[in-house]
Scaffold this motif. Structure first.
Motif, short mmCIF file in Angstrom:
data_model
loop_
_atom_site.label_atom_id
_atom_site.label_comp_id
_atom_site.label_asym_id
_atom_site.label_seq_id
_atom_site.Cartn_x
_atom_site.Cartn_y
_atom_site.Cartn_z
N GLY A 37 0.79 -1.22 0.00
CA GLY A 37 0.00 0.00 0.00
C GLY A 37 0.83 1.27 0.00
O GLY A 37 0.28 2.36 -0.24
N GLU A 38 2.13 1.15 0.27
CA GLU A 38 2.98 2.33 0.26
C GLU A 38 3.56 2.57 -1.13
O GLU A 38 3.97 1.64 -1.83
CB GLU A 38 4.13 2.18 1.26
N THR A 39 3.61 3.84 -1.52
CA THR A 39 4.22 4.25 -2.78
C THR A 39 5.54 4.94 -2.47
O THR A 39 5.63 5.70 -1.50
CB THR A 39 3.29 5.21 -3.55
N GLY A 40 6.55 4.65 -3.26
CA GLY A 40 7.86 5.25 -2.99
C GLY A 40 8.68 5.43 -4.24
O GLY A 40 8.42 4.80 -5.28
N ASP A 41 9.66 6.32 -4.15
CA ASP A 41 10.66 6.48 -5.20
C ASP A 41 11.77 5.48 -4.92
O ASP A 41 12.36 5.46 -3.83
CB ASP A 41 11.22 7.90 -5.19
N VAL A 42 12.05 4.65 -5.90
CA VAL A 42 12.92 3.48 -5.71
C VAL A 42 14.14 3.59 -6.61
O VAL A 42 14.01 3.76 -7.83
CB VAL A 42 12.15 2.18 -6.02
N GLU A 43 15.31 3.49 -6.00
CA GLU A 43 16.54 3.44 -6.77
C GLU A 43 16.92 1.98 -7.00
O GLU A 43 17.08 1.21 -6.05
CB GLU A 43 17.67 4.17 -6.03
N LEU A 44 17.04 1.60 -8.25
CA LEU A 44 17.32 0.21 -8.60
C LEU A 44 18.80 -0.09 -8.43
O LEU A 44 19.66 0.71 -8.82
CB LEU A 44 16.92 -0.06 -10.06
#
Length: 438
Positions: A37-44
């Protein structure tokens, strides 16, 4: 998509390692630091070339799960042992219910949890990897995907008896400058340790080295005051199997006396002990009952993968004859039987059509994580017992076994499935499934 890219995703589920699982186009993204349910900016940091999967870490969360909390353990984030620790217990329970239905199509009537407790200090059995250097030894676990070891001193889910024993072991080993075994260089002395407790102050400690000779194990054992008994095992194989062999007693008692579900049994240095006996007792109780709580009875019951014999003893209260099967030698000795694979055990029964076990009133099975598998399921379909009660620690293998047992070629019908939260803070779940012959 490549390592170093930053994308924005919403986690829908959790992996068994505790990563949020999201989707971005055709890719499945595993994200450290996101709850469902959480949205985030993700660094791959990793993108697979073999399949559409990538891994990364949340550098910023855009919203917060209502059950999110600060992990109570200072080791969280390095140790992989408690991936759900950033969720409160009620949220963990709801997540497990949802995952069973969504990922495995397993509908449960309820999730059984301990009425009291905070989900900590429940483990009565714990294994540790020895790491560090002489004079600065640490006990911990491998960080996922590496040979780096996370320090687990003062682990919050270990029983206090185990924590005390581990602390003393580290202090004395450092005072003696015991050399930890180096997995990559393949040299050193102490490799693994295994703690078990009866929950009443008695601890059985097994020290495991890579070689059958050790410059320090016996002297170290004599300096320890917390464990009631110390044993020494050897594991010279490569890989992460922490169980030793070639066991020899060093000092003190070599067995713990325990009580699970009202059944007394003994557990030795290499014997399997359920990590949470208090919670598992509830699962064992339901395994030998019917869903509404009644007690089946009759002439013959089979107890497959019988372990230390708790279910065997419970069944003997209601059945004229109980035939257990167990392949692990130490457990088989406690049952008074020869170690035997379940496949061999059932083949012998099926080969004797006039034998009393050919038409059992009840079959109880508690297989390892891999489940029953095609061969045993086929044999159980041929056996066609009146009732079949299964216990499983792996919802995926249970689902596959149920498909084999209840499908078009199966001999059984599923009545009900129930879940038990035996290892809080983790994705682990125990399940009991009740089937009857078609």
């Amino acid at each position: 998509m490549k390592p170093g890219d930053t994308i924005t995703v919403m986690a829908k589920t959790l992996s068994r390692h505790g990563d949020g699982v999201a989707h971005h186009g055709d890719y499945e993204i595993h994200v450290g630091g996101l709850l469902p349910g959480e949205t985030g900016d993700v660094e791959l940091d990793y993108v697979s070339k073999q399949r559409p999967r990538a891994h990364g870490n949340a550098v910023r969360r855009r919203n917060t799960h209502p059950g999110r909390r600060a992990a109570p353990c200072s080791h969280h984030g390095r140790c992989n042992g408690c991936p759900l620790m950033e969720m409160d217990l009620s949220s963990q329970h709801e997540l497990k219910r949802q995952e069973l239905a969504r990922e495995y199509d397993l509908e449960i009537d309820r999730l059984v949890v301990l009425e009291e407790g905070d989900g900590l200090h429940y483990r009565w059995s714990a294994k540790r990897v020895v790491d560090g250097e002489a004079g600065a030894l640490v006990l911990g676990s491998y960080m996922r995907g590496t040979h780096n070891v996370a320090d687990m001193s003062g682990c919050l889910v270990d029983h206090p008896d185990i924590v005390r024993c581990a602390q003393e072991l580290v202090e004395q080993a450092n005072a003696m400058r015991v050399e930890p075994y180096d997995e990559l260089g393949e040299h050193g002395d102490l490799r693994y340790v295994w703690f078990k407790t009866d929950g009443r102050g008695q601890v059985l400690l097994t020290l495991i080295t890579s070689e059958p000779t050790s410059p320090s194990v016996r002297a170290l054992a004599e300096r320890l005051t917390v464990p009631a008994g110390v044993a020494w095992g050897v594991n010279s194989t490569r890989g992460n199997d922490l169980r030793g062999t070639s066991l020899r007693p060093i000092r003190g008692s070599q067995s713990l006396t325990l009580d699970i579900a009202g059944v007394e049994f003994h557990c030795g240095p290499l014997g399997f002990l359920q990590p949470n006996p208090t919670a598992i007792a509830m699962a064992y109780h339901d395994l030998v009952h019917v869903p509404a709580g009644g007690v089946p009875h009759g002439r013959v019951a089979l107890d497959l993968y019988a372990g230390a014999g708790v279910t065997t003893a419970l069944l003997r209260e209601r059945f004229a004859q109980v035939l257990p099967c167990e392949s692990y030698p130490e457990s088989a000795r406690q049952l008074g039987i020869e170690p035997q694979l379940v496949e061999e055990f059932l083949a012998r029964i099926l080969g004797n059509p006039r034998g009393p076990a050919r038409h059992p009133d009840l079959v109880v099975a508690n297989p390892p994580r891999g489940g029953l598998g095609p061969t045993v399921c086929s044999q159980l379909n041929q056996l066609h017992g009146s009732r079949l009660h299964l216990m499983s620690c792996n919802p995926r293998s249970l689902r596959d076994d149920l498909n084999r047992l209840t499908g078009p070629d199966g001999a059984y019908r599923l009545i009900r499935t129930r879940a038990f939260d035996t290892l809080p803070q983790t994705a682990h779940i125990e399940l009991v499934a009740w089937l009857v012959g078609k």
